[in-house]
Structures are given as structure tokens and as C-alpha cells.
Design an enzyme around this catalytic site. Sequence first.
Site, mmCIF file in Angstrom:
data_model
loop_
_atom_site.group_PDB
_atom_site.id
_atom_site.type_symbol
_atom_site.label_atom_id
_atom_site.label_comp_id
_atom_site.label_asym_id
_atom_site.label_seq_id
_atom_site.Cartn_x
_atom_site.Cartn_y
_atom_site.Cartn_z
ATOM 1 N N ASN A 22 -0.390 -3.942 -6.142
ATOM 2 C CA ASN A 22 -0.938 -4.006 -4.774
ATOM 3 C C ASN A 22 -0.794 -5.393 -4.155
ATOM 4 O O ASN A 22 -1.052 -5.559 -2.967
ATOM 5 C CB ASN A 22 -2.410 -3.546 -4.723
ATOM 6 C CG ASN A 22 -3.361 -4.629 -5.203
ATOM 7 O OD1 ASN A 22 -3.003 -5.475 -6.016
ATOM 8 N ND2 ASN A 22 -4.579 -4.617 -4.699
ATOM 9 N N THR B 24 0.845 -1.190 0.000
ATOM 10 C CA THR B 24 0.000 0.000 0.000
ATOM 11 C C THR B 24 0.880 1.240 0.000
ATOM 12 O O THR B 24 2.101 1.165 -0.162
ATOM 13 C CB THR B 24 -1.033 -0.068 1.156
ATOM 14 O OG1 THR B 24 -1.937 1.026 1.004
ATOM 15 C CG2 THR B 24 -0.382 -0.019 2.530
ATOM 16 N N LYS C 31 3.364 1.522 -3.887
ATOM 17 C CA LYS C 31 2.698 0.779 -4.966
ATOM 18 C C LYS C 31 3.417 0.873 -6.317
ATOM 19 O O LYS C 31 3.230 0.025 -7.178
ATOM 20 C CB LYS C 31 1.248 1.255 -5.124
ATOM 21 C CG LYS C 31 0.318 0.729 -4.044
ATOM 22 C CD LYS C 31 -1.095 1.204 -4.316
ATOM 23 C CE LYS C 31 -2.094 0.355 -3.555
ATOM 24 N NZ LYS C 31 -3.464 0.559 -4.041
ATOM 25 N N GLY D 175 -17.849 1.378 -0.938
ATOM 26 C CA GLY D 175 -16.416 1.115 -1.115
ATOM 27 C C GLY D 175 -15.903 -0.148 -0.453
ATOM 28 O O GLY D 175 -14.849 -0.664 -0.844
ATOM 29 N N TYR E 46 -14.662 4.300 1.451
ATOM 30 C CA TYR E 46 -15.412 3.500 2.433
ATOM 31 C C TYR E 46 -15.407 4.131 3.830
ATOM 32 O O TYR E 46 -15.957 3.576 4.770
ATOM 33 C CB TYR E 46 -14.869 2.062 2.495
ATOM 34 C CG TYR E 46 -13.379 1.959 2.583
ATOM 35 C CD1 TYR E 46 -12.728 2.067 3.802
ATOM 36 C CD2 TYR E 46 -12.611 1.775 1.441
ATOM 37 C CE1 TYR E 46 -11.360 1.986 3.885
ATOM 38 C CE2 TYR E 46 -11.244 1.699 1.508
ATOM 39 C CZ TYR E 46 -10.613 1.791 2.737
ATOM 40 O OH TYR E 46 -9.254 1.729 2.808
ATOM 41 N N ASP F 213 -6.907 -4.644 -7.722
ATOM 42 C CA ASP F 213 -7.907 -3.584 -7.503
ATOM 43 C C ASP F 213 -8.969 -3.551 -8.610
ATOM 44 O O ASP F 213 -10.163 -3.421 -8.335
ATOM 45 C CB ASP F 213 -7.226 -2.211 -7.434
ATOM 46 C CG ASP F 213 -6.616 -1.941 -6.071
ATOM 47 O OD1 ASP F 213 -7.087 -2.543 -5.079
ATOM 48 O OD2 ASP F 213 -5.667 -1.139 -5.992
HETATM 49 P P1 NDP Z 1 -5.219 10.085 -5.250
HETATM 50 O O1 NDP Z 1 -4.755 11.036 -4.232
HETATM 51 O O2 NDP Z 1 -4.262 9.387 -6.158
HETATM 52 O O3 NDP Z 1 -6.305 10.792 -6.205
HETATM 53 C C1 NDP Z 1 -7.368 11.527 -5.676
HETATM 54 C C2 NDP Z 1 -8.204 12.087 -6.808
HETATM 55 O O4 NDP Z 1 -9.328 12.744 -6.222
HETATM 56 C C3 NDP Z 1 -7.485 13.114 -7.668
HETATM 57 O O5 NDP Z 1 -7.912 12.978 -9.003
HETATM 58 C C4 NDP Z 1 -7.987 14.430 -7.087
HETATM 59 O O6 NDP Z 1 -7.975 15.512 -7.993
HETATM 60 C C5 NDP Z 1 -9.409 14.056 -6.782
HETATM 61 N N1 NDP Z 1 -10.009 14.971 -5.803
HETATM 62 C C6 NDP Z 1 -9.588 15.238 -4.561
HETATM 63 N N2 NDP Z 1 -10.396 16.130 -3.975
HETATM 64 C C7 NDP Z 1 -11.357 16.444 -4.893
HETATM 65 C C8 NDP Z 1 -12.479 17.301 -4.884
HETATM 66 N N3 NDP Z 1 -12.763 18.031 -3.806
HETATM 67 N N4 NDP Z 1 -13.249 17.360 -5.996
HETATM 68 C C9 NDP Z 1 -12.972 16.614 -7.082
HETATM 69 N N5 NDP Z 1 -11.909 15.783 -7.152
HETATM 70 C C10 NDP Z 1 -11.120 15.699 -6.069
HETATM 71 O O7 NDP Z 1 -6.084 9.012 -4.424
HETATM 72 P P2 NDP Z 1 -6.489 7.539 -4.890
HETATM 73 O O8 NDP Z 1 -6.887 7.611 -6.312
HETATM 74 O O9 NDP Z 1 -5.445 6.578 -4.491
HETATM 75 O O10 NDP Z 1 -7.753 7.228 -3.957
HETATM 76 C C11 NDP Z 1 -8.977 7.929 -4.106
HETATM 77 C C12 NDP Z 1 -9.959 7.390 -3.084
HETATM 78 O O11 NDP Z 1 -10.311 6.044 -3.369
HETATM 79 C C13 NDP Z 1 -9.403 7.394 -1.666
HETATM 80 O O12 NDP Z 1 -10.313 8.042 -0.829
HETATM 81 C C14 NDP Z 1 -9.268 5.956 -1.285
HETATM 82 O O13 NDP Z 1 -9.603 5.711 0.058
HETATM 83 C C15 NDP Z 1 -10.291 5.261 -2.190
HETATM 84 N N6 NDP Z 1 -9.860 3.917 -2.550
HETATM 85 C C16 NDP Z 1 -10.695 2.877 -2.223
HETATM 86 C C17 NDP Z 1 -10.338 1.593 -2.534
HETATM 87 C C18 NDP Z 1 -11.249 0.469 -2.160
HETATM 88 O O14 NDP Z 1 -10.793 -0.678 -2.138
HETATM 89 N N7 NDP Z 1 -12.513 0.721 -1.908
HETATM 90 C C19 NDP Z 1 -9.083 1.278 -3.233
HETATM 91 C C20 NDP Z 1 -8.290 2.448 -3.538
HETATM 92 C C21 NDP Z 1 -8.680 3.719 -3.189
HETATM 93 P P3 NDP Z 1 -6.654 16.423 -8.194
HETATM 94 O O15 NDP Z 1 -5.692 15.588 -8.985
HETATM 95 O O16 NDP Z 1 -7.167 17.602 -8.913
HETATM 96 O O17 NDP Z 1 -6.142 16.721 -6.801
#
Ligand code: NDP
Length: 281
Positions: free
Chosen positions: A87, A62, A66, A249, A228, A102
Site C-alpha cells: 500500500n 490502492t 495492491k 475505522g 469507516y 496497514d
Molecule cells: P474484500 O472484498 O477483500 O473482503 C471482504 C470480506 O468481507 C470477504 O471476506 C467477504 O466474504 C466478507 N463479507 C462481505 N460481505 C459479508 C457479509 N454480509 N457477511 C460476512 N462477511 C462478508 O475487502 P477488504 O478486505 O479489502 O476490505 C474490507 C473492508 O475493510 C472494506 O469495507 C474496507 O473499506 C475496510 N478497510 C478499511 C481500512 C481502514 O484503513 N480503516 C483499510 C482497508 C480496508 P466472502 O469472501 O465470503 O465474500
Amino acid sequence: MSTLLAVIGHPIAHSLSPRMQTAAIDTLGLDAAYLAIDVAPERLARTVRDLARLGARGFNVTLPHKEAIVASLDEVEGEARAIGAVNTVVREGDRWVGANTDARGLVRSIEEQGIPIAGRRATVIGAGGAARAAAYGLAIAGAAKVTIAARRRDRADALARALAPACGTTTIAAAVIDPVRMRRDLAHTDLLVQASSATMRAEDGEELARALPIDAMPEDAAVVELVYRPRRTAVLAIAEARGLRTVGGLGMLVHQGALALERWLGVQAPIAAMRSALEAG
Ligand code: NDP
């Protein structure tokens, strides 16, 4: 203890994987342990060597490892390369093989609810690592079209460009999140997958939910949330109020873990026990 499994990350104390995988091990009556190991970036390569010496069967990876883990592996499977992250690491003979569960975990969590993906039009919110795995998963499950919608258009474009070559016949498009564009897109979306981190925070989640006119979606559409914590996000709440089918989630979390366990041990993962362990927390 005959079988050693682990999750490595930094920090790692918050990880729900040990609770979930230990429940699986107990349910199956296996002689195994799944340990959480806090590994600072500079100790990553050494820890992977140590895990080999200890005879570990495999481990999860994690944040923040990754991508960096690739340098310590003997092989990286095609799906993990397409997603750009590993992962799950599997011991095969004397080699470490990197995989990613994933994308398929997400697909299973959607399909287990009887929600079809093949031939459907999907919109993925976000352009980070989770969005990348989600968009790829929807493509390999046969979605007709996946639109990646992010608050920054350049991020959505870059992700769409990076993924398209690995996505076969699925059309990959990019969009910016604004209510006008989203109303047009969501009217033609069967599956909305919220894969940004916005909904982790109440205020950001509500702002995002306002920018997504879920009321414009077709009546038989479904809304999938990757976040989640909280369990019921602002986006899920609106989808439920609209009467759409929803997937939370925890589903992806359970299934990516189940797929890892199946890879390591060749067993059928006890999905219900794994989910209960998470819901109890
Ligand atoms: P990253 O930090 O890589 O990406 C986050 C993304 O969210 C970016 O595109 C960011 O945009 C966008 N973002 C953040 N804030 C906002 C906002 N206010 N409005 C619109 N877009 C926004 O995180 P991850 O992709 O790794 O993870 C995202 C979520 O998914 C996490 O909360 C994580 O917990 C969840 N997750 C769940 C999993 C599961 O098994 N259920 C597995 C993996 C992740 P910008 O680039 O502009 O900042």
C-alpha cells in the site's frame, strides 16, 4: 513544489488520502504535494516509471493495484509479502521499495486507545485483504491467538494457512460465522476486529451484528471496526450499547497514512490534524 507524493488507484476520486495527507503537509509547513492519480491497470508500469522520472519521493497504492504493483518494484519488504499487498511505495536511491503500513496502522490505532494486544485473544471477522492485514498486525503485536472467522469456512481456512508461517508464536485458527460457534468463541475473545465489508451496508451489517453475540464477550473486551463509512456501524453500535471499548475505522486509516508519511519524509506525522481532516469530510 519540491516533494511529490501521490496515491494511485482506479477509480481514485473517492480516496480520502489526498485530504488527509494534504492536511499533514500544510500542518508541517512542507513544500510538498500529494496528488490523486487515476491509473488504469494497463498504464500501471508506465505510471510508476513516470513517477520516478518526476522525482516522486513515494506513493500510496490502492485498489486494484495492491498486488499487481509488485511487478514494477525493485524490492518488496517482508511485511508486505506476508500481507500479500503493497500500500506504500518508497523511493530509496534509484529503487522503488514496496511496503505495507496497514497492519502497523491498525495496531497503532488500537494501542493509542490504551487497549493492549500482546498476550490477548483476538477474533477477526472476514477473510479478505483487510482481514489479512489485521490478523497479521495482531500477530506481530504479540496476540496470543487470532481466530479468523468468515462466512465461508474454506476462505477462513485458506487465510489461516497462508498467514500462520509468518505469525511467529501467535496461534492462528479459523472459524465459520454462525451464532453458536461465535458465542463460544467470543466468550474467550478480548479483541473483536470487524474486517469484513458487511458493515458498509446497513442490512448486511445488522445481519452480521446479529450473528456476533457481543454480549458473550468479557466485560473488559474491546471491539475494533475497520469500516469507516458509515462511521458508526451496526457492530460498533452494539458494542457501545454493551459498554465495551470501541475503535472506529478512521483510526487505522489515519495511522496507515501517518506511517507512510513518516517513511517518505522522516517526519513525525501530525495525527490530530490528519484525523480532523477526515472527520470534516
Ligand atoms: P474484500 O472484498 O477483500 O473482503 C471482504 C470480506 O468481507 C470477504 O471476506 C467477504 O466474504 C466478507 N463479507 C462481505 N460481505 C459479508 C457479509 N454480509 N457477511 C460476512 N462477511 C462478508 O475487502 P477488504 O478486505 O479489502 O476490505 C474490507 C473492508 O475493510 C472494506 O469495507 C474496507 O473499506 C475496510 N478497510 C478499511 C481500512 C481502514 O484503513 N480503516 C483499510 C482497508 C480496508 P466472502 O469472501 O465470503 O465474500
